[in-house]
Design a protein around this motif. Structure first.
Motif, PDB file in Angstrom:
ATOM      1  N   ARG A 121       0.810  -1.162  -0.200  1.00 15.15           N
ATOM      2  CA  ARG A 121      -0.024   0.086   0.149  1.00 15.15           C
ATOM      3  C   ARG A 121       0.896   1.395  -0.085  1.00 15.15           C
ATOM      4  NH1 ARG A 121      -2.847   0.527   5.083  1.00 15.15           N
ATOM      5  NH2 ARG A 121      -2.264   3.044   5.212  1.00 15.15           N
ATOM      6  N   LEU A 122       1.949   1.287   0.764  1.00 11.91           N
ATOM      7  CA  LEU A 122       2.805   2.545   1.046  1.00 11.91           C
ATOM      8  C   LEU A 122       3.478   2.883  -0.587  1.00 11.91           C
ATOM      9  CD1 LEU A 122       3.741   4.797   2.156  1.00 11.91           C
ATOM     10  CD2 LEU A 122       5.256   3.443   3.430  1.00 11.91           C
ATOM     11  N   GLN A 123       3.854   1.509  -1.078  1.00 12.23           N
ATOM     12  CA  GLN A 123       4.631   1.511  -2.359  1.00 12.23           C
ATOM     13  C   GLN A 123       3.643   2.200  -3.151  1.00 12.23           C
ATOM     14  OE1 GLN A 123       5.445  -2.678  -3.275  1.00 12.23           O
ATOM     15  NE2 GLN A 123       7.427  -2.508  -2.559  1.00 12.23           N
ATOM     16  N   GLN A 124       2.518   1.951  -3.431  1.00  8.17           N
ATOM     17  CA  GLN A 124       1.543   2.452  -4.279  1.00  8.17           C
ATOM     18  C   GLN A 124       1.472   4.023  -3.948  1.00  8.17           C
ATOM     19  OE1 GLN A 124      -1.696  -0.110  -3.467  1.00  8.17           O
ATOM     20  NE2 GLN A 124      -1.242  -1.763  -5.146  1.00  8.17           N
ATOM     21  N   GLU A 125       1.216   4.447  -2.576  1.00  3.09           N
ATOM     22  CA  GLU A 125       1.204   5.690  -2.152  1.00  3.09           C
ATOM     23  C   GLU A 125       2.322   6.569  -2.727  1.00  3.09           C
ATOM     24  OE1 GLU A 125      -0.894   7.501  -0.089  1.00  3.09           O
ATOM     25  OE2 GLU A 125      -2.157   5.879   0.658  1.00  3.09           O
ATOM     26  N   LEU A 126       3.498   5.942  -2.870  1.00  4.01           N
ATOM     27  CA  LEU A 126       4.949   6.739  -2.937  1.00  4.01           C
ATOM     28  C   LEU A 126       4.733   6.686  -4.446  1.00  4.01           C
ATOM     29  CD1 LEU A 126       7.613   5.154  -0.616  1.00  4.01           C
ATOM     30  CD2 LEU A 126       6.682   7.547  -0.707  1.00  4.01           C
ATOM     31  N   ALA A 127       4.458   5.674  -5.333  1.00  2.00           N
ATOM     32  CA  ALA A 127       4.430   5.671  -6.932  1.00  2.00           C
ATOM     33  C   ALA A 127       3.465   6.715  -7.410  1.00  2.00           C
ATOM     34  CB  ALA A 127       4.152   4.527  -7.349  1.00  2.00           C
TER      35      ALA A 127
END
Length: 190
Positions: free
Chosen positions: A84-90
């Protein structure tokens, strides 16, 4: 000085709603989520470069290594970034025009080469929480929320200490907030 509070889900949502109405909403959301979903200290967030987070193909890494000179007490550590955080950062990084590895991940309003100092970012979080109407929160609240949420799900204090970069579990235990909901769930285990 009083200890930082752990955010309830409703308080976190309130802060996220507030950040969405302000300038740099995706940057501010991503900075907050780095503390809440990965447990980073404010100084660690302030010091991140795009190259720390992006791999050679431009994708967000699942792990970020921070050398000892970049973290408190010179204890190098690996930060684990959930999906989820990877998606937020992307999503946030996709809004950036320049993605050179040496640039700050979270630049200030002064331009893409200007990073927050740890103190300035701590003040930024203070005012975000205050203006969102969450009293008692500070720049450390995201980190405390991260550890409290994991502890309430039964994650071992030894794992929590490692994730937090603490050498002593006694330090980690001070971060964990025990509330009535946690106690109710605990007694249901018997």
């Amino acid at each position: 000085m009083t200890a930082a509070k752990s955010l309830t889900p409703a308080e976190l949502e309130k802060v996220l709603r507030y950040t969405a109405t302000q300038s740099n909403p995706q940057r501010n959301r991503a900075m907050l989520m780095m503390t809440v979903a990965a447990g980073l200290r404010v100084g660690e967030v302030a010091g991140l470069k795009l190259g720390d987070v992006l791999d050679e193909d431009g994708a967000v890494r699942g792990e970020i290594f921070l050398s000892g000179d970049r973290v408190k007490h010179n204890h190098a550590r690996t930060i684990y970034i959930n999906t989820r955080l990877q998606q937020e950062l992307a999503a946030y990084i996709s809004t950036r025009n320049n993605r050179a590895a040496h640039l700050p991940l979270f630049p200030t309003h002064r331009g893409p080469r200007c990073s927050f100092s740890p103190n300035t970012l701590a003040q930024h979080f203070h005012y975000v929480y205050k203006r969102a109407g969450v009293s008692g929160a500070s720049s450390h609240s995201g980190r405390k929320t991260f550890l409290t949420n994991l502890a309430s799900q039964g994650v071992s204090v030894f794992v929590l200490a490692s994730l937090a970069g603490h050498k002593s579990i006694a330090t980690t235990q001070r971060y964990i907030t025990v509330n009535d909901d946690v106690k109710r769930r605990a007694v249901e285990l018997v």
